[in-house]
Design an enzyme around this catalytic site. Structure first.
Site, mmCIF file in Angstrom:
data_model
loop_
_atom_site.group_PDB
_atom_site.id
_atom_site.type_symbol
_atom_site.label_atom_id
_atom_site.label_comp_id
_atom_site.label_asym_id
_atom_site.label_seq_id
_atom_site.Cartn_x
_atom_site.Cartn_y
_atom_site.Cartn_z
ATOM 1 N N HIS A 1 0.824 -1.218 0.000
ATOM 2 C CA HIS A 1 0.000 0.000 0.000
ATOM 3 C C HIS A 1 0.852 1.258 0.000
ATOM 4 O O HIS A 1 2.041 1.238 0.337
ATOM 5 C CB HIS A 1 -0.923 0.012 1.221
ATOM 6 C CG HIS A 1 -0.249 0.407 2.502
ATOM 7 N ND1 HIS A 1 -0.345 1.679 3.025
ATOM 8 C CD2 HIS A 1 0.528 -0.288 3.365
ATOM 9 C CE1 HIS A 1 0.338 1.739 4.158
ATOM 10 N NE2 HIS A 1 0.882 0.565 4.383
ATOM 11 N N CYS A 2 0.198 2.367 -0.370
ATOM 12 C CA CYS A 2 0.785 3.698 -0.235
ATOM 13 C C CYS A 2 -0.224 4.545 0.541
ATOM 14 O O CYS A 2 -0.811 4.067 1.510
ATOM 15 C CB CYS A 2 1.170 4.280 -1.589
ATOM 16 S SG CYS A 2 -0.142 4.331 -2.827
ATOM 17 N N THR A 3 -0.456 5.776 0.123
ATOM 18 C CA THR A 3 -1.389 6.632 0.858
ATOM 19 C C THR A 3 -2.795 6.578 0.274
ATOM 20 O O THR A 3 -3.771 6.435 1.010
ATOM 21 C CB THR A 3 -0.885 8.088 0.881
ATOM 22 O OG1 THR A 3 0.316 8.153 1.671
ATOM 23 C CG2 THR A 3 -1.903 9.028 1.490
ATOM 24 N N THR B 1 0.978 2.171 -5.476
ATOM 25 C CA THR B 1 0.254 0.899 -5.388
ATOM 26 C C THR B 1 -0.278 0.487 -6.748
ATOM 27 O O THR B 1 -0.245 -0.696 -7.109
ATOM 28 C CB THR B 1 -0.897 1.023 -4.377
ATOM 29 O OG1 THR B 1 -0.352 1.280 -3.077
ATOM 30 C CG2 THR B 1 -1.741 -0.237 -4.332
ATOM 31 N N GLY C 1 -3.511 4.425 -2.403
ATOM 32 C CA GLY C 1 -3.724 3.148 -3.077
ATOM 33 C C GLY C 1 -3.937 3.328 -4.566
ATOM 34 O O GLY C 1 -4.578 2.492 -5.212
#
Length: 239
Positions: A135-137, A143, A139
């Site tokens: 994940h990132c912030t 991502t 998505g």
């Protein structure tokens, strides 16, 4: 077919990469999850993910993002947590740099400038015992490119890869609308594209890796993933 979010209270865009058609059958479920910010997850959410089989968490965010929104899976004894920072010019630098012209250009920069991070992330995903989440912030960007590489490696169609990326805009609408309003309050206008997931942006990245590397397999090999890692990813995706 487009993946739908898992029923979580604190995250809007946690989705399984399983169920996509390929020339070798459907991608397997409970193997890889793509996700957005996990900081607001409730204890009920964490229990759900544990029961779902999540045992590995690859966090693609930069240190600034991790400090602002700590990942709760980092504190769970049942999940192996790994930080693999990728810089996306936006969230990872808190909008400190010049805004990109398109998100597609951001993805090309990620692929060409972040090869070692992609190799590290893919190695961890290949080695994971159980379901692996990345994940990132939002998505969407880091991502989204990671998901594109995995789905292309499995043989998912260009059309389905674009759809998997594009649906994030729908699931994250409440968050994205709020972020746009925040930017406008700061006097920044006309940047709505930063919070959209337009198919042409991920397809620009998809076409780039096919034209330059022959696809995800060639790209991953070029950035340092060994054949064993690539084969393991394919085995996990397809059985």
């Amino acid at each position: 077919m487009v993946s739908t979010p898992l029923p979580l209270e604190g995250a809007l865009n946690v989705r399984d990469l399983g169920g996509y058609e390929t020339g070798r059958g459907r991608t397997r479920s409970h193997v890889f999850l793509r996700a957005d910010n996990l900081a607001p997850l409730t204890q009920k959410d964490l229990d759900f993910l544990r029961e779902y089989g999540v045992a590995c968490d690859v966090d693609l965010r930069a240190q600034l993002e991790r400090d602002n929104s700590p990942d709760p899976l980092e504190r769970q004894p049942w999940a192996q947590y790994h930080s693999v920072p990728m810089l996306d010019q936006l969230n990872s630098r808190d909008f400190a740099d010049k805004f990109p012209d398109t998100m597609g250009q951001v993805y090309l920069d990620l692929l060409e400038g972040g090869g070692s991070a992609f190799a590290r992330a893919m190695t961890l995903l290949a080695q994971a015992q159980g379901c692996a989440l990345f994940h990132c912030t939002a998505g969407k960007d880091r991502t989204g490119v990671t998901a594109m590489l995995l789905l292309d490696l499995a043989g998912v169609s260009r059309q389905d890869i674009a759809a998997d990326y594009a649906v994030t805009e729908q699931y994250m609408k409440v968050v994205f609308d709020a972020q746009c309003r925040r930017m406008e309050m700061d006097g920044i206008y006309g940047k709505e594209y930063l919070y959209r997931s337009q198919p042409q942006d991920i397809l620009r990245a998809y076409d780039h890796i096919h034209q330059k590397y022959g696809g995800a397999r060639g790209y991953l090999a070029r950035v340092g993933c060994g054949e064993e890692t690539i084969a393991r990813l394919e085995q996990k995706l397809l059985g």
